[in-house]
Motif scaffolding. Sequence first.
Motif, PDB file in Angstrom:
ATOM      1  N   PRO A 258     -27.117 -16.378  -9.831  1.00 40.90           N
ATOM      2  CA  PRO A 258     -28.151 -16.323  -8.789  1.00 40.90           C
ATOM      3  C   PRO A 258     -27.698 -15.553  -7.558  1.00 40.90           C
ATOM      4  CG  PRO A 258     -27.163 -18.504  -8.899  1.00 40.90           C
ATOM      5  CD  PRO A 258     -26.646 -17.752 -10.088  1.00 40.90           C
ATOM      6  N   SER A 259     -26.372 -15.455  -7.347  1.00 41.96           N
ATOM      7  CA  SER A 259     -25.843 -14.703  -6.203  1.00 41.96           C
ATOM      8  C   SER A 259     -24.399 -14.346  -6.490  1.00 41.96           C
ATOM      9  CB  SER A 259     -25.938 -15.528  -4.908  1.00 41.96           C
ATOM     10  OG  SER A 259     -25.120 -16.681  -4.995  1.00 41.96           O
ATOM     11  N   ILE A 260     -23.890 -13.370  -5.755  1.00 42.66           N
ATOM     12  CA  ILE A 260     -22.476 -12.999  -5.848  1.00 42.66           C
ATOM     13  C   ILE A 260     -21.934 -12.873  -4.434  1.00 42.66           C
ATOM     14  CG2 ILE A 260     -23.121 -10.545  -6.082  1.00 42.66           C
ATOM     15  CD1 ILE A 260     -20.476 -10.163  -7.584  1.00 42.66           C
ATOM     16  N   SER A 261     -20.771 -13.446  -4.213  1.00 48.24           N
ATOM     17  CA  SER A 261     -20.137 -13.400  -2.902  1.00 48.24           C
ATOM     18  C   SER A 261     -19.111 -12.270  -2.890  1.00 48.24           C
ATOM     19  CB  SER A 261     -19.457 -14.733  -2.590  1.00 48.24           C
ATOM     20  OG  SER A 261     -18.698 -14.661  -1.409  1.00 48.24           O
ATOM     21  N   VAL A 262     -19.234 -11.375  -1.901  1.00 43.90           N
ATOM     22  CA  VAL A 262     -18.297 -10.261  -1.753  1.00 43.90           C
ATOM     23  C   VAL A 262     -17.650 -10.378  -0.374  1.00 43.90           C
ATOM     24  CG1 VAL A 262     -17.980  -7.764  -1.760  1.00 43.90           C
ATOM     25  CG2 VAL A 262     -19.741  -8.808  -3.218  1.00 43.90           C
ATOM     26  N   THR A 263     -16.316 -10.416  -0.331  1.00 51.80           N
ATOM     27  CA  THR A 263     -15.579 -10.513   0.926  1.00 51.80           C
ATOM     28  C   THR A 263     -14.799  -9.229   1.148  1.00 51.80           C
ATOM     29  OG1 THR A 263     -15.345 -12.911   0.654  1.00 51.80           O
ATOM     30  CG2 THR A 263     -13.882 -11.833   2.237  1.00 51.80           C
TER      31      THR A 263
ATOM     32  N   PRO B 117     -25.813 -30.421 -23.367  1.00 50.59           N
ATOM     33  CA  PRO B 117     -24.720 -30.303 -24.339  1.00 50.59           C
ATOM     34  C   PRO B 117     -24.676 -28.910 -24.957  1.00 50.59           C
ATOM     35  CG  PRO B 117     -26.539 -31.587 -25.247  1.00 50.59           C
ATOM     36  CD  PRO B 117     -26.842 -31.394 -23.801  1.00 50.59           C
ATOM     37  N   GLY B 118     -23.465 -28.364 -25.010  1.00 52.12           N
ATOM     38  CA  GLY B 118     -23.290 -27.037 -25.596  1.00 52.12           C
ATOM     39  C   GLY B 118     -23.290 -25.917 -24.588  1.00 52.12           C
ATOM     40  N   ASP B 119     -23.939 -26.110 -23.422  1.00 48.20           N
ATOM     41  CA  ASP B 119     -23.923 -25.093 -22.374  1.00 48.20           C
ATOM     42  C   ASP B 119     -22.640 -25.253 -21.556  1.00 48.20           C
ATOM     43  OD1 ASP B 119     -26.397 -24.381 -23.262  1.00 48.20           O
ATOM     44  OD2 ASP B 119     -27.498 -25.294 -21.588  1.00 48.20           O
ATOM     45  N   ILE B 120     -22.001 -24.142 -21.203  1.00 51.80           N
ATOM     46  CA  ILE B 120     -20.766 -24.179 -20.419  1.00 51.80           C
ATOM     47  C   ILE B 120     -21.005 -23.481 -19.089  1.00 51.80           C
ATOM     48  CG2 ILE B 120     -18.353 -23.480 -20.295  1.00 51.80           C
ATOM     49  CD1 ILE B 120     -18.174 -23.728 -23.274  1.00 51.80           C
ATOM     50  N   TYR B 121     -20.861 -24.229 -18.012  1.00 57.39           N
ATOM     51  CA  TYR B 121     -21.050 -23.705 -16.661  1.00 57.39           C
ATOM     52  C   TYR B 121     -19.686 -23.270 -16.104  1.00 57.39           C
ATOM     53  CZ  TYR B 121     -25.688 -25.752 -16.977  1.00 57.39           C
ATOM     54  OH  TYR B 121     -26.973 -26.044 -17.363  1.00 57.39           O
ATOM     55  N   PHE B 122     -19.666 -22.125 -15.433  1.00 58.56           N
ATOM     56  CA  PHE B 122     -18.386 -21.585 -14.981  1.00 58.56           C
ATOM     57  C   PHE B 122     -18.505 -20.960 -13.589  1.00 58.56           C
ATOM     58  CE2 PHE B 122     -20.502 -17.950 -16.871  1.00 58.56           C
ATOM     59  CZ  PHE B 122     -20.181 -16.905 -16.006  1.00 58.56           C
ATOM     60  N   THR B 123     -17.341 -20.846 -12.950  1.00 58.71           N
ATOM     61  CA  THR B 123     -17.195 -20.114 -11.695  1.00 58.71           C
ATOM     62  C   THR B 123     -15.970 -19.228 -11.833  1.00 58.71           C
ATOM     63  OG1 THR B 123     -18.181 -21.874 -10.353  1.00 58.71           O
ATOM     64  CG2 THR B 123     -16.773 -20.289  -9.216  1.00 58.71           C
ATOM     65  N   VAL B 124     -16.095 -17.965 -11.431  1.00 57.38           N
ATOM     66  CA  VAL B 124     -14.975 -17.031 -11.546  1.00 57.38           C
ATOM     67  C   VAL B 124     -14.746 -16.346 -10.204  1.00 57.38           C
ATOM     68  CG1 VAL B 124     -16.441 -15.119 -12.351  1.00 57.38           C
ATOM     69  CG2 VAL B 124     -14.002 -15.117 -12.886  1.00 57.38           C
ATOM     70  N   SER B 125     -13.478 -16.198  -9.831  1.00 53.76           N
ATOM     71  CA  SER B 125     -13.086 -15.500  -8.605  1.00 53.76           C
ATOM     72  C   SER B 125     -12.244 -14.291  -8.990  1.00 53.76           C
ATOM     73  CB  SER B 125     -12.284 -16.419  -7.677  1.00 53.76           C
ATOM     74  OG  SER B 125     -13.067 -17.529  -7.281  1.00 53.76           O
ATOM     75  N   LEU B 126     -12.599 -13.134  -8.433  1.00 54.00           N
ATOM     76  CA  LEU B 126     -11.926 -11.881  -8.766  1.00 54.00           C
ATOM     77  C   LEU B 126     -11.452 -11.196  -7.491  1.00 54.00           C
ATOM     78  CD1 LEU B 126     -14.747 -10.612 -11.165  1.00 54.00           C
ATOM     79  CD2 LEU B 126     -12.671 -11.800 -11.871  1.00 54.00           C
ATOM     80  N   LYS B 127     -10.421 -10.375  -7.618  1.00 54.07           N
ATOM     81  CA  LYS B 127      -9.927  -9.614  -6.465  1.00 54.07           C
ATOM     82  C   LYS B 127      -9.684  -8.174  -6.884  1.00 54.07           C
ATOM     83  CE  LYS B 127      -6.782  -9.886  -2.543  1.00 54.07           C
ATOM     84  NZ  LYS B 127      -5.793 -10.729  -1.839  1.00 54.07           N
ATOM     85  N   GLU B 128     -10.108  -7.265  -6.015  1.00 52.57           N
ATOM     86  CA  GLU B 128      -9.971  -5.833  -6.294  1.00 52.57           C
ATOM     87  C   GLU B 128      -8.522  -5.483  -6.618  1.00 52.57           C
ATOM     88  OE1 GLU B 128     -10.807  -1.540  -4.027  1.00 52.57           O
ATOM     89  OE2 GLU B 128     -11.146  -3.457  -2.985  1.00 52.57           O
ATOM     90  N   TYR B 129      -8.348  -4.566  -7.570  1.00 51.60           N
ATOM     91  CA  TYR B 129      -7.019  -4.125  -7.986  1.00 51.60           C
ATOM     92  C   TYR B 129      -6.889  -2.627  -7.734  1.00 51.60           C
ATOM     93  CZ  TYR B 129      -2.938  -3.238 -10.955  1.00 51.60           C
ATOM     94  OH  TYR B 129      -1.697  -2.848 -11.427  1.00 51.60           O
TER      95      TYR B 129
END
Length: 224
Positions: free
Chosen positions: A24-29, A123-135
């Motif tokens: 629904p949204s993406i956070s960019v810092t 059941p069966g659905d997997i909710y996730f959160t991922v944090s990434l950093k520029e390389y």
Amino acid sequence: MSNLQFWLSYNNGAERLRLPVNPPSISVTASHGYEDIDVTKLGEYTVIGDEKLKEFSFSSFFPRDYNAGYCEYADIPKPWEAVKTIERWLKTRRPIRLTITGTPINYAVTIRDFSYEEKGGNPGDIYFTVSLKEYKFIHFRKIEVKKQATTKTKAVAKKASNSRPNTKVQPKSHSVARGDSLWKIAQRHLGNGSRWREIYNLNKGTIGANPNLIKPGQKLVLPS
């Protein structure tokens, strides 16, 4: 379905994973490094450093079954297979690529955090959160090392050097350009931004009482 496509890819696109449900949204810092400096009789000043690497974070879920109401495409991956793929990429300690079509976001990134859960009501659905950093890829330039001179060549060079001693020290200088600061100049020429005060002390007559007010075109003497 939206025009946005969230892609994670690995090994120059050899492996690709498209998120079946757009976040629904993406956070960019995006930020810069800052250094607060106390200048005698002038108070505290902030020196703005170089730009830091961008950080991205978003949340979504891998559905067990396709649902045209929220899935972006029909051939969705199995939830646990998608989770294992991201975990495997994380364990390789190599960068991946985040691409969001229709936006400027197309960056090599490292996976800093990946958390997920399976909720009782879905059941069966997997909710996730991922944090990434520029390389940023670093390319080293190959330097050719010349062969060591012979003893005879060294002796001739030493004799020539001794016959014409140069006792005059040539001072280094820097012409101030737009966007320069004493911290940036010290970082560029001295390898340490915190040595800005040495430059200021040598150039007080040129700069004036405020070390933060340097003007384009000013020629500053640098410490040897």
